[in-house]
Design an enzyme around this catalytic site. Structure first.
Site: not given
Ligand code: NAD
Length: 287
Positions: A53, A97, A120
């Site tokens: 990412k 994460q 997200d």
């Protein structure tokens, strides 16, 4: 006839290139989109995902920073970090994460991320907006699957879509997105009776389980579009999806590979969301 391959890698590159104009307009206003990743522990897969990412950000002109914590970090230290990032004007997107170690309450940490920086799309405010059909941040993997389907020209309205896997980050939000496009949606899971009987009805079949080669050719209707979200590390170190690619490609009408299908699209949609978050920070509403 073998299935048409849906190339997620090249579509992801296209999607990222599409962000150039928006990034230039932001630069003219003195804003560079910034993404902060919070990484806890030493899980090798999580490290790879965060690295990919960050690399994609750098290649696209998005500033990225990674905040690393040891496995044993306290929840309060993590929440403090999220609060700092929420308040930092150079940070437009925050991703935590997953998975987090067991001693941490992942729901509480995700809830601490400001919904305006929740690129997200895991915050209840954004998932709620998706449920209600209002603008918000949509999780990257389901958003990426929708772009793949759209790009391949797969008809959705009135078609049977079957999603195998009911997670909050893939299966459930994807079901809502497919519903918005007028598909008739079924979600299967570990307790589904006679999975194959259901998957064989699918015009669009999405596998998001985490079980290598679960979906065999006998579970797929001829001509169906098969999207493989699964990422499984095999004993020999190679990656495999949830679909038996070699067998299913002979039956399906379209198919996504692993790697090179959904994975790169997840990262591309994260970049899109970060650019949108940067625009939101200067008053451009989400659409
Ligand atoms: P999860 O573990 O949260 O959910 C798995 C789902 O599969 C559950 O709903 C469970 O009920 C269902 N399931 C388990 N065994 C089953 C079976 N035998 N039959 C039918 N359903 C079954 O997983 P997740 O986070 O949604 O991830 C799923 C897979 O997708 C994993 O391999 C993950 O690595 C991968 N993934 C890939 C991307 C990407 O960018 N490509 C993003 C997220 C997740």
């Amino acid at each position: 006839m073998p299935a048409k391959l849906i190339d997620g890698k090249s579509l992801a590159a296209m999607v990222r290139a599409e962000q150039k104009d928006a990034i230039e307009s932001l630069a003219a206003r003195g804003v560079r989109p910034g993404l902060a990743a919070v990484l806890v522990g030493d899980d090798p897969a999580s490290r790879v995902y965060v690295r990919n990412k960050a690399r994609a950000c750098n290649e696209t002109g998005v500033r990225s920073e990674v905040h690393e914590f040891p496995e044993q970090v306290s929840e309060s230290a993590l929440l403090e970090c999220v609060a700092r990032l929420n308040a930092d004007p150079r940070v437009h997107g925050i991703l935590v994460q997953l998975p987090l170690p067991r001693q941490l309450d992942a729901a509480r940490v995700l809830a601490a991320v400001s919904p305006e920086k929740d690129v997200d799309g895991f915050h209840a405010a954004n998932l709620g907006a998706l449920l209600q059909g209002r603008p918000g941040f949509v999780p990257g993997t389901p958003a990426g699957v929708m772009r793949l389907l759209e790009h391949a020209g797969v008809p959705l309205a009135g078609r049977q879509a079957v999603i195998v896997g009911r997670s909050t980050i893939v299966g459930k939000p994807l079901a809502l997105l497919l519903l918005q496009k007028d598909a008739t949606v079924t979600i299967c899971h570990s307790k589904t009776a006679d999975l194959a009987a259901v998957t064989r009805q699918a015009d669009i079949l999405v596998a998001a389980v985490g079980s290598a080669k679960l979906i065999g050719a006998d579970m797929v209707k001829a001509g169906a579009c098969v999207v493989d979200v699964g990422i499984n590390r095999l004993a020999d170190g190679t990656l495999a999806g949830d679909v038996d690619f070699a067998a299913v490609k002979e039956t399906a009408g379209w198919i996504t590979p692993v790697p090179g299908g959904v994975g790169p699209m997840t990262v591309a949609m994260l970049i899109v969301n970060t650019v949108r978050a940067a625009e939101l920070s200067i008053g451009k509403p989400l659409v």
